[in-house]
Design a protein around this motif. Structure first.
Motif, PDB file in Angstrom:
ATOM      1  N   GLY A   1      -4.896   5.759  10.196  1.00  0.00           N
ATOM      2  CA  GLY A   1      -4.016   4.603  10.093  1.00  0.00           C
ATOM      3  C   GLY A   1      -3.482   4.410   8.691  1.00  0.00           C
ATOM      4  N   GLY A   2      -2.933   3.270   8.479  1.00  0.00           N
ATOM      5  CA  GLY A   2      -2.355   2.901   7.189  1.00  0.00           C
ATOM      6  C   GLY A   2      -0.895   2.494   7.337  1.00  0.00           C
TER       7      GLY A   2
ATOM      8  N   ARG B   1     -15.728  -0.229  12.192  1.00  0.00           N
ATOM      9  CA  ARG B   1     -16.407  -0.088  10.904  1.00  0.00           C
ATOM     10  C   ARG B   1     -17.397  -1.204  10.644  1.00  0.00           C
ATOM     11  NH1 ARG B   1     -10.393   1.505   9.513  1.00  0.00           N
ATOM     12  NH2 ARG B   1      -9.915  -0.603  10.199  1.00  0.00           N
TER      13      ARG B   1
ATOM     14  N   ARG C   1      -4.575  -8.191  12.603  1.00  0.00           N
ATOM     15  CA  ARG C   1      -3.763  -7.185  11.900  1.00  0.00           C
ATOM     16  C   ARG C   1      -2.777  -6.563  12.889  1.00  0.00           C
ATOM     17  NH1 ARG C   1      -4.901  -5.217   7.091  1.00  0.00           N
ATOM     18  NH2 ARG C   1      -4.983  -7.491   6.843  1.00  0.00           N
ATOM     19  N   CYS C   2      -3.311  -6.054  13.989  1.00  0.00           N
ATOM     20  CA  CYS C   2      -2.473  -5.537  15.068  1.00  0.00           C
ATOM     21  C   CYS C   2      -2.885  -6.353  16.308  1.00  0.00           C
ATOM     22  CB  CYS C   2      -2.738  -4.047  15.301  1.00  0.00           C
ATOM     23  SG  CYS C   2      -2.422  -3.061  13.834  1.00  0.00           S
TER      24      CYS C   2
ATOM     25  N   HIS D   1      -9.938  -6.490  13.672  1.00  0.00           N
ATOM     26  CA  HIS D   1      -9.374  -5.146  13.502  1.00  0.00           C
ATOM     27  C   HIS D   1     -10.435  -4.134  13.041  1.00  0.00           C
ATOM     28  CE1 HIS D   1      -5.802  -2.664  13.099  1.00  0.00           C
ATOM     29  NE2 HIS D   1      -6.171  -2.285  11.897  1.00  0.00           N
TER      30      HIS D   1
ATOM     31  N   GLY E   1      -6.555   4.972  15.299  1.00  0.00           N
ATOM     32  CA  GLY E   1      -6.632   3.516  15.247  1.00  0.00           C
ATOM     33  C   GLY E   1      -5.578   2.924  14.339  1.00  0.00           C
ATOM     34  N   SER E   2      -5.050   1.761  14.765  1.00  0.00           N
ATOM     35  CA  SER E   2      -4.102   1.004  13.956  1.00  0.00           C
ATOM     36  C   SER E   2      -2.784   1.793  13.850  1.00  0.00           C
ATOM     37  CB  SER E   2      -4.732   0.712  12.591  1.00  0.00           C
ATOM     38  OG  SER E   2      -4.069  -0.340  11.979  1.00  0.00           O
ATOM     39  N   TYR E   3      -2.377   2.194  12.627  1.00  0.00           N
ATOM     40  CA  TYR E   3      -1.200   3.066  12.594  1.00  0.00           C
ATOM     41  C   TYR E   3      -1.525   4.369  13.352  1.00  0.00           C
ATOM     42  CZ  TYR E   3       2.658   5.950  11.040  1.00  0.00           C
ATOM     43  OH  TYR E   3       3.756   6.770  11.033  1.00  0.00           O
TER      44      TYR E   3
ATOM     45  N   ILE F   1       0.192  -9.305   8.433  1.00  0.00           N
ATOM     46  CA  ILE F   1       0.974  -8.672   7.359  1.00  0.00           C
ATOM     47  C   ILE F   1       2.383  -8.283   7.826  1.00  0.00           C
ATOM     48  CG2 ILE F   1      -1.039  -7.833   6.088  1.00  0.00           C
ATOM     49  CD1 ILE F   1      -0.545  -5.056   7.339  1.00  0.00           C
TER      50      ILE F   1
ATOM     51  N   ARG G   1      -6.804  -0.257  18.500  1.00  0.00           N
ATOM     52  CA  ARG G   1      -6.206  -1.306  17.645  1.00  0.00           C
ATOM     53  C   ARG G   1      -4.752  -0.965  17.287  1.00  0.00           C
ATOM     54  NH1 ARG G   1      -9.907   1.594  14.753  1.00  0.00           N
ATOM     55  NH2 ARG G   1      -9.299   2.431  12.708  1.00  0.00           N
TER      56      ARG G   1
ATOM     57  N   SER H   1       0.809  -1.223   0.000  1.00  0.00           N
ATOM     58  CA  SER H   1       0.000   0.000   0.000  1.00  0.00           C
ATOM     59  C   SER H   1       0.841   1.271   0.000  1.00  0.00           C
ATOM     60  CB  SER H   1      -0.915  -0.004   1.225  1.00  0.00           C
ATOM     61  OG  SER H   1      -0.133  -0.091   2.413  1.00  0.00           O
TER      62      SER H   1
ATOM     63  N   PHE I   1       4.538  -6.367   5.085  1.00  0.00           N
ATOM     64  CA  PHE I   1       4.252  -4.930   5.260  1.00  0.00           C
ATOM     65  C   PHE I   1       5.219  -4.326   6.278  1.00  0.00           C
ATOM     66  CE2 PHE I   1       2.014  -1.965   8.143  1.00  0.00           C
ATOM     67  CZ  PHE I   1       1.723  -0.922   7.278  1.00  0.00           C
TER      68      PHE I   1
ATOM     69  N   LEU J   1     -10.690   6.807   4.500  1.00  0.00           N
ATOM     70  CA  LEU J   1     -11.139   6.080   5.693  1.00  0.00           C
ATOM     71  C   LEU J   1     -12.369   6.742   6.291  1.00  0.00           C
ATOM     72  CD1 LEU J   1      -7.746   5.528   7.530  1.00  0.00           C
ATOM     73  CD2 LEU J   1      -9.116   3.782   6.408  1.00  0.00           C
TER      74      LEU J   1
HETATM   75  C1  LIG Z   1      -1.872  -1.856   5.833  1.00  0.00           C
HETATM   76  C2  LIG Z   1      -2.557  -1.917   7.162  1.00  0.00           C
HETATM   77  O1  LIG Z   1      -3.443  -2.720   7.354  1.00  0.00           O
HETATM   78  N1  LIG Z   1      -2.112  -1.095   8.107  1.00  0.00           N
HETATM   79  C3  LIG Z   1      -2.657  -1.084   9.423  1.00  0.00           C
HETATM   80  C4  LIG Z   1      -1.533  -1.118  10.426  1.00  0.00           C
HETATM   81  C5  LIG Z   1      -3.503   0.184   9.569  1.00  0.00           C
HETATM   82  O2  LIG Z   1      -3.000   1.193   9.987  1.00  0.00           O
HETATM   83  N2  LIG Z   1      -4.791   0.115   9.175  1.00  0.00           N
HETATM   84  C6  LIG Z   1      -5.679   1.259   9.185  1.00  0.00           C
HETATM   85  C7  LIG Z   1      -6.083   1.610   7.785  1.00  0.00           C
HETATM   86  C8  LIG Z   1      -6.915   1.045  10.048  1.00  0.00           C
HETATM   87  O3  LIG Z   1      -7.620   2.034  10.319  1.00  0.00           O
HETATM   88  O4  LIG Z   1      -7.210  -0.090  10.421  1.00  0.00           O
END
Ligand SMILES: CC(=O)N[C@@H](C)C(=O)N[C@@H](C)C(=O)O
Length: 664
Positions: free
Chosen positions: A446-447, A642, A608-609, A638, A524-526, A562, A548, A269, A566, A301
């Motif tokens: 995130g991302g 949503r 994912r996380c 994760h 969230g996430s990143y 990932i 997350r 990505s 990733f 997002l």
């Molecule tokens: C590529 C990916 O899945 N990255 C995750 C660590 C992340 O940050 N996801 C975001 C898009 C989310 O909001 O879950």
């Protein structure tokens, strides 16, 4: 008070039950009607329900077309437009159902023992190409009892966040199913996963996505292949170790295949997806959008949307290929000249084109769109974007009763040396009054390679409704601003983007209506990684909610679905090659400096996380005597914010509000 001025009430977490989502607008071949999916959250069952609706292009009230108490999705018109095929879980697992436009009940077409995940009509309307993991076309008389609940793992990719979670040994293949009777036949086979079948205009071949490289266990390659519809050995179209290609579509004359993707599979990505074309017989693909410097995928997002994740569509005259383009917080519909040349904007504006389709003669387009104050509606326009009309007003009644905050789109200077302007949105709190200073919540996406944008976001509106100003930005690493900007965070997570976030916060404070002693941060996430990073590097935030999150990059490498590709690409090496880099870029390293009261929200089945990321952070901070609380969501992945169980989604929002109410 706002309520007194406007007669409207403030938004509440439970209002997610009031918002219907429309998606997957499919215009009929004759351009007369649009079929779309309407999804609602079912409070009693704590689940989702969706049905297929129809609306006349000429206008009028949409009508519900499928009435089962189930999840119906992915409506696709037969080439003659006399029936719709769709996916439904009415019989348990998603299977293909058919319904005639002339009336009558929907009939179940497929009975595979595994769910159907995708299908496509043959050009003559006699057959569907179907994707499933099933090995037979009929279910067994009796479901075999599993011999054990013990899981034996032999592959590096053994789980995938969301459904199904743990991956089995079965492979996704393409089957052909005659629509009016006859035995289905399996088209592809072997130790490969196939997806996205696309019929050649003659109906003789089916193009599809697969990874058939010898090293597919470890690489992230995604190739385009084609196979005779009757079956046999597939032939390569755009393949090899440098292929990261998806969503093939044939030119109307069958001589060219277009598809999306890029040439650096391991970069995933972090690279713009481009539109490519290759001779249908195979060869070297050429990018049609290299000069655009944007992704031809939807990168935005939100927590309030449904999408069919559409692919490119070729105009019937062969001149244009229609595709989404993510650009500075918007997702627009473009048409790209098939022979090369300037891309043309078709559906633009401050919004996200969520999905789209074309009538058979190419004269009309139907889309679902999302805007900052309206989650979704169906629109139609001409092939060049002119004459746009809205066909639905799905949530108009509900939004007439609640007060929303209109995001202001701004560019704010980064605090980094280059002072680069960063795209951002500021929402004033509901009931805003001049002369009053408000608490501010910074939301981090995130991302990291995704983007915030011009879409409705329930969590943000909710914070505004509770009296917070909300700031959200697209810092370095975000999608929508070109490849150079997108690549900035590689090997520099946190370090490259924190100055952008802090510069934006400073600039909002300068506006005079923010109380600088009441700053909150969440993501969230990143965005959870960044929340942890930020509170490990500054004490300016009074309260934080990490969702997350990622806290330890070394364990993420081995536990995230990932992590081994990733994580390795993003950080720049493996934990054993680069232990110091992994230590330096892991928020956990800075736990002793974290003083901000922190709420940790995490799903127990987040692959994912994984939840160990939250657990490590929680125990370290607890041991350090910090104010920290850990809320775990059972049976959620994760995607909780949503697509989680509605009750958990409401509870999650309530926890965020509770924490900020207490500590901010
Ligand atoms: C590529 C990916 O899945 N990255 C995750 C660590 C992340 O940050 N996801 C975001 C898009 C989310 O909001 O879950």
């Amino acid at each position: 008070m706002a309520e007194e001025r406007t007669g409207k009430r403030r938004l509440a977490p439970e209002d997610i039950y009031e918002i219907a989502l429309v998606s997957d607008a499919q215009i009929s071949p004759d351009g007369q009607r649009v079929a779309f999916v309407r999804t609602v959250l079912d409070r009693e069952r704590n689940d989702y329900r969706s049905s297929i609706w129809l609306v006349d292009v000429a206008g009028g009230e949409p009508v519900r077309f499928t009435t089962a108490d189930a999840r119906d999705s992915f409506p696709r018109w037969s080439p003659r437009g006399d029936r719709l095929a769709f996916l439904s879980n009415r019989s348990g697992k998603d299977q293909v159902w058919l319904i005639s436009l002339g009336g009558g009940e929907a009939q179940q077409l497929t009975r595979f023992p595994e769910p159907v995940t995708h299908f496509a009509w043959s050009p003559d309307g006699t057959t569907l190409a179907v994707v499933t993991k099933a090995e037979t076309a009929e279910p067994p008389e009796k479901e075999p009892e599993p011999e054990t609940d013990v899981v034996r793992i032999t592959r590096i990719r053994y789980r995938s966040d969301g459904t199904p979670g743990f991956l089995d040994e079965k492979r996704s293949h393409i089957w052909c199913v005659p629509v009016d009777g006859g035995r289905p036949w399996q088209v592809t086979s072997g130790d490969f996963d196939e997806s996205w079948p696309a019929w050649s205009p003659s109906g003789h071949e089916i193009a599809f996505v697969s990874n058939r490289t010898p090293d597919r266990e470890y690489n992230t390659v995604s190739e385009i292949w084609a196979v005779r519809a009757s079956g046999g050995e597939p032939r390569p179209v755009a393949t090899g170790d440098a292929a990261y290609f998806f969503k093939p579509v044939w030119s109307p004359d069958g001589t060219v295949l277009a598809f999306t993707g890029h040439r650096e599979p391991f970069a995933g990505s972090s690279r713009n997806h481009q539109l490519w074309a290759v001779a249908a017989g195979g060869g070297e693909p050429a990018s049609l959008t290299s000069a655009l410097d944007r992704s031809v995928e939807d990168e935005v997002l939100t927590d309030t949307a449904a999408s069919s994740k559409p692919g490119p569509i070729w105009a019937p005259d062969g001149r244009w290929i229609y595709t989404q383009v993510s650009d500075q917080g918007n997702v627009h519909l473009y048409r790209i000249p098939a022979g090369g040349g300037e891309p043309q904007l078709v559906v633009g504006g401050r919004r996200r084109v969520v999905d789209f389709s074309l009538s058979a003669d190419g004269s009309l387009i139907a889309c679902t769109v999302s805007e900052p104050l309206n989650p979704c509606d169906v629109i139609v326009c001409s092939a060049d974007g002119s004459g746009e009309r809205r066909l639905t007003r799905v949530n108009e009644e509900f939004f007439a009763t609640v007060e929303l905050s209109e995001p202001e789109e701004v560019w704010l200077p980064s605090a980094s040396e280059d002072r680069r302007p960063i795209h951002a949105w500021i929402m004033k709190p509901i009931g805003f009054r001049e002369g009053v200073r408000y608490p501010l919540v910074l939301e981090i996406h995130g991302g990291p390679h995704a983007m915030y944008g011009n879409v409705y976001f329930h969590e943000f509106q909710l914070l505004a409704a509770q009296g917070y100003a909300v700031l959200y930005t697209n810092p370095r690493g975000s999608q929508g601003y070109g490849q150079q900007f997108l690549s900035c965070t590689r090997g520099a997570w946190g370090e490259a983007d924190m100055p952008d976030l802090m510069g934006a916060v400073d600039a909002v404070i300068e506006r005079g209506y923010i109380d600088p002693s009441r700053l909150g941060v969440t993501g969230g996430s990143y965005g959870g990684f960044m929340t942890n990073w930020v509170i490990g590097h500054t004490d300016r935030f009074k309260a934080a909610v990490t969702q997350r999150c990622v806290s330890n990059l070394a364990s993420f490498y081995g536990t995230s679905d990932i992590g081994f590709h990733f994580g390795e690409h993003e950080i720049g090496g493996t934990p054993w090659e680069q232990p110091e880099l992994y230590r330096r870029l892991s928020p956990l390293t800075y736990a002793p400096q974290m003083k901000t009261p922190l709420l940790i929200l995490h799903s127990e089945q987040d692959y994912r996380c994984p939840i160990e990321q939250a657990e490590q952070l929680y125990v370290w901070l607890k041991k350090l005597g910090r104010t920290v609380e850990f809320v775990r969501f059972p049976d959620e992945s994760h995607g909780l914010s949503r697509s989680g169980k509605p009750k958990h989604r409401v509870e999650r929002l309530q926890h965020i509000l509770r924490w900020f109410a207490e500590y901010l």
